[in-house]
Design a protein around this motif. Structure first.
Motif, short mmCIF file in Angstrom:
data_model
loop_
_atom_site.label_atom_id
_atom_site.label_comp_id
_atom_site.label_asym_id
_atom_site.label_seq_id
_atom_site.Cartn_x
_atom_site.Cartn_y
_atom_site.Cartn_z
N VAL A 1 0.72 -1.16 0.01
CA VAL A 1 -0.03 -0.10 0.08
C VAL A 1 0.86 1.23 0.05
CG1 VAL A 1 -1.43 1.34 1.50
CG2 VAL A 1 -2.09 -0.82 0.95
N CYS A 2 1.97 1.16 0.69
CA CYS A 2 2.78 2.29 0.73
C CYS A 2 3.64 2.80 -0.22
CB CYS A 2 4.00 2.25 1.91
SG CYS A 2 2.78 2.50 3.74
N ILE A 3 4.09 1.52 -1.04
CA ILE A 3 4.97 1.95 -2.13
C ILE A 3 4.00 2.15 -3.29
CG2 ILE A 3 6.20 0.44 -3.94
CD1 ILE A 3 7.78 0.51 -1.63
N LEU A 4 2.90 1.71 -3.36
CA LEU A 4 1.97 1.76 -4.51
C LEU A 4 1.42 3.30 -4.55
CD1 LEU A 4 0.16 -1.56 -4.88
CD2 LEU A 4 1.47 -0.34 -6.68
N ALA A 5 1.09 3.84 -3.15
CA ALA A 5 0.54 5.21 -2.98
C ALA A 5 1.74 6.09 -3.30
CB ALA A 5 0.18 5.26 -1.46
N LEU A 6 2.88 5.79 -2.96
CA LEU A 6 3.91 6.86 -3.08
C LEU A 6 4.26 6.91 -4.61
CD1 LEU A 6 6.23 5.86 -0.27
CD2 LEU A 6 5.27 8.12 -0.43
N ARG A 7 4.34 5.80 -5.36
CA ARG A 7 4.23 5.99 -6.71
C ARG A 7 3.21 6.58 -7.30
NH1 ARG A 7 5.72 -0.49 -8.09
NH2 ARG A 7 7.85 -0.78 -7.32
N ALA A 8 2.02 6.56 -7.03
CA ALA A 8 0.84 7.03 -7.65
C ALA A 8 0.87 8.83 -7.29
CB ALA A 8 -0.45 6.68 -6.95
N MET A 9 1.55 9.09 -6.13
CA MET A 9 1.85 10.49 -5.92
C MET A 9 3.24 10.84 -6.69
SD MET A 9 1.05 10.59 -1.73
CE MET A 9 -0.05 9.57 -1.18
N GLY A 10 3.50 10.09 -7.54
CA GLY A 10 4.92 10.50 -8.21
C GLY A 10 6.19 10.48 -7.80
N TYR A 11 6.27 9.80 -6.61
CA TYR A 11 7.56 9.61 -5.75
C TYR A 11 8.11 8.25 -6.01
CZ TYR A 11 10.66 9.42 -1.97
OH TYR A 11 11.96 9.20 -1.17
N HIS A 12 9.16 8.12 -6.51
CA HIS A 12 9.86 6.82 -6.81
C HIS A 12 10.99 6.58 -5.85
CE1 HIS A 12 6.83 6.13 -10.20
NE2 HIS A 12 6.87 7.25 -10.46
N ASN A 13 11.38 7.56 -5.27
CA ASN A 13 12.78 7.13 -4.48
C ASN A 13 12.50 6.32 -3.14
OD1 ASN A 13 15.59 7.16 -3.79
ND2 ASN A 13 15.77 9.38 -2.84
N VAL A 14 11.90 5.30 -3.44
CA VAL A 14 11.42 4.42 -2.35
C VAL A 14 11.72 2.92 -2.59
CG1 VAL A 14 9.20 4.32 -3.34
CG2 VAL A 14 9.43 3.91 -0.70
N ASP A 15 12.07 2.27 -1.67
CA ASP A 15 12.06 0.54 -1.71
C ASP A 15 11.85 0.04 -0.35
OD1 ASP A 15 12.74 -1.72 -2.71
OD2 ASP A 15 14.66 -1.30 -3.35
N PHE A 16 11.79 -1.21 -0.12
CA PHE A 16 11.27 -1.70 1.05
C PHE A 16 12.29 -2.99 1.52
CE2 PHE A 16 9.66 -4.26 -2.28
CZ PHE A 16 9.89 -5.88 -1.93
N LEU A 17 12.24 -3.04 2.59
CA LEU A 17 12.79 -4.45 3.38
C LEU A 17 12.00 -5.21 4.08
CD1 LEU A 17 16.18 -2.61 4.57
CD2 LEU A 17 16.11 -4.57 3.13
N VAL A 18 12.09 -6.21 4.05
CA VAL A 18 11.16 -7.16 4.90
C VAL A 18 12.13 -8.09 5.34
CG1 VAL A 18 9.53 -8.78 5.25
CG2 VAL A 18 9.22 -7.04 3.39
N PRO A 19 12.46 -8.13 6.96
CA PRO A 19 13.29 -9.15 7.71
C PRO A 19 13.02 -10.64 7.23
CG PRO A 19 12.37 -7.60 8.91
CD PRO A 19 11.57 -7.31 7.97
#
Length: 573
Positions: A87-105
């Motif tokens: 949800v966070c990744i897709l929402a940020l992308r929809a807001m035009g922001y792409h300098n984001v990634d994720f980590l899952v332990p």
């Protein structure tokens, strides 16, 4: 174990003359006081600003977006964590922001949450802002370490906090002290969705979209993912959560869901148009969870993020294969655990108030499911343990209504300091770790503490029934009406009925499921199925009449719909 069937007490006037009498009875049996409680439109959601810490969190994230700071989302390795991250990744992308990634332990290498090693991993990826989803409220050391490295940290979580909160720049958690948000039952994905709503509003207020030439995104398009995570995490479906799940289900049924969710439904041989909230928990959720249980939850997140249908189907097929492997491991572990319990019962002569099971060869990715299965069978709090490493074992706890398992663990930790290394969780589920050398001490302390909590219960476990259905209600039109009355789930249970039927036919399918043809007085014949029956008792050619507790369901086969009863309990008459 045959449980007594108790019909719900329903009092008070009808909610509305427009409701079918049975639907009205079902709602009132779940403490619905007025029709407003059944509001399922988005306008009925509590506003995001009611969440404590939300303004600070939105401002930090908006500043990061405007300044193009590197954001790393740190999730959890279950379906709630995967959906929260997505949800966070897709929402940020929809807001035009792409300098984001994720980590899952990875649960096998790092364990749970924002640990110090995960912070170091985020630092390697250039993190300037860390956002935790579905974790973080108990990660004191990890947040402290991130702050020491100059990062900003926004903790978003829904788990119960301890006495000390992490030193984050902002904390959004409906269960933190001083938060007036009325729904304390938000799942991690619900909190993540609210965070993204607040971020969008903050960016709009700053004129960000106008300056960037972007249209503000419609974040309601993410509610299919929110619905999956909410149901899969088995949180109470209060009014707020029912709205989130209802809206998400509507999108899925209309074919407006993410390709990954559609692929997960299809690989399970289900139809999106007929999907129910129960299916989200038993069809989609387990396949997402399988990645985190046996492999790497990044695969589950990738499925939710995938835009291409063909690629989504390939990932869904891999997740389905993992889920089949998980079921095989679980079946073996459950048999081992039951063997341990049978020996324990023989040795002690009496089943204790709570159960602790451990084998060196247990798989830590499946212990939660095993604990849940044993809890359902023995109707007691259960903790299943597996090795985390040579010295530490990890436990997954499942409880029964009336016994708050996190409170039990908190009491054990207070009365017997030094036995538990760390713990956290909810009323019905929790996790913990402790030195394997302390297992016997812990078991004694846990059983002793749980005994006092179990003593407060009336001791009469029962199936709560919404009554009988007449012959005119055992039909497709009423089954459809019942389906539309949801979504049902934890704390807003799916309707359960009971009644006597003539048993016209019975046979085993899938080696352990009893397929039946039943007939009640004045009604047509109806198909029924009881899953995982006691093979020592069924099939039984001598039985011609049964009393069953059942759920009214719709079976879809080759495009044809028929009524089917899902039997929860069967007793010969």
């Amino acid at each position: 174990m045959i449980l007594p069937i108790v019909r719900r007490e329903v009092s008070g006037p009808s909610l509305s003359s427009d409701l079918h009498p049975v639907i009205d009875r079902i709602y009132r049996g779940r403490n619905i006081a007025n029709m407003d409680d059944l509001e399922n439109g988005l306008k009925g959601l509590t506003h995001f600003n009611v969440l404590k810490g939300m303004p600070q969190a939105a401002q930090i994230l908006a500043h990061a977006v405007v300044q193009n700071k590197r954001i790393i989302i740190v999730g959890d390795f279950d379906a709630d964590g995967a959906t929260s991250t997505s949800v966070c990744i897709l929402a940020l992308r929809a807001m035009g922001y792409h300098n984001v990634d994720f980590l899952v332990p990875n649960r096998f290498d790092f364990g749970y949450g924002l640990s110090v090693p995960i912070v170091d991993e985020a630092a390697k990826q250039g993190a300037e802002v860390i956002v935790t989803v579905d974790n973080g409220i108990s990660c004191i050391d990890g947040v402290t370490h991130a702050k020491s490295l100059g990062m900003q940290v926004v903790v978003t979580d829904h788990h119960l906090p301890g006495d000390v909160l992490p030193p984050a720049d902002a904390i959004v958690n409906p269960n933190q002290p001083g938060c007036e948000f009325p729904s304390k039952n938000l799942a991690g994905v619900g909190v993540a969705f609210y965070i993204m709503l607040a971020l969008k509003a903050e960016l709009q207020q700053q004129g960000h979209f106008e300056k960037s030439g972007l249209a503000p995104p419609n974040l309601a398009s993410l509610l299919d993912i929110v619905a999956v995570g909410t149901v899969a995490d088995v949180v109470v479906l209060d009014k707020n959560n029912r709205i989130l799940v209802h809206q998400g289900l509507q999108r899925i049924r209309a074919g407006k869901c993410r390709p990954g969710i559609k692929a997960l439904v299809e690989v399970a041989n289900r139809d999106c148009a007929h999907l129910t909230s129960t299916d989200l928990g038993f069809v989609v959720g387990p396949r997402l969870n399988a990645a985190g249980r046996l492999d790497d939850m990044s695969q589950g997140i990738a499925c939710l993020l995938e835009d291409e249908t063909i690629q989504a189907r390939m990932i869904a097929a891999e997740l389905d294969a993992l889920n089949k492997e998980r079921r095989e491991i679980e079946t073996g572990m459950k048999a081992q655990a039951e063997s341990v319990l049978e020996q324990m019962a023989l040795d002690e002569g009496d089943m204790p108030s709570a159960l602790v099971v451990y084998r060196e060869d247990f798989h830590q990715g499946v212990i939660g499911i095993v604990a849940g299965r044993l809890k359902e069978k023995y109707l007691k709090p259960v903790i299943a343990f597996a090795h985390q490493d040579d010295e530490i074992i990890k436990g997954s706890a499942r409880s029964i209504p009336g016994v708050h398992i996190r409170d039990v663990l908190d009491e054990v930790n207070t009365r017997y300091p030094g036995v538990i290394e760390k713990f956290g969780g909810h009323a019905m589920a929790a996790g913990l770790s402790l030195p394997v050398a302390k297992l016997q001490d812990f078991e004694r302390a846990f059983v002793d503490t749980a005994r006092a909590h179990m003593a407060k219960l009336d001791g009469n476990h029962a199936l709560l029934s919404d009554g009988d259905l007449s012959s005119k209600e055992l039909c497709l039109p009423f089954a459809h009406l019942l389906r539309q009355a949801g979504p049902f789930g934890q704390g807003f249970e799916s309707p359960l009925f009971d009644g006597e039927f003539a048993l016209l036919d019975q046979r085993l399918v899938g080696q352990k499921h009893l397929k039946m043809v039943l007939k009640s007085d004045g009604a047509n014949e109806v198909d029924a199925i009881a899953f995982n029956v006691d093979l020592k008792s069924w099939p039984n050619a001598m039985v011609k009449r049964v009393h069953i507790a059942y759920r009214l369901d719709i079976n879809v086969f080759r495009g044809q719909e028929t009524v089917q009863l899902i039997v929860e309990q069967i007793e010969a008459r």
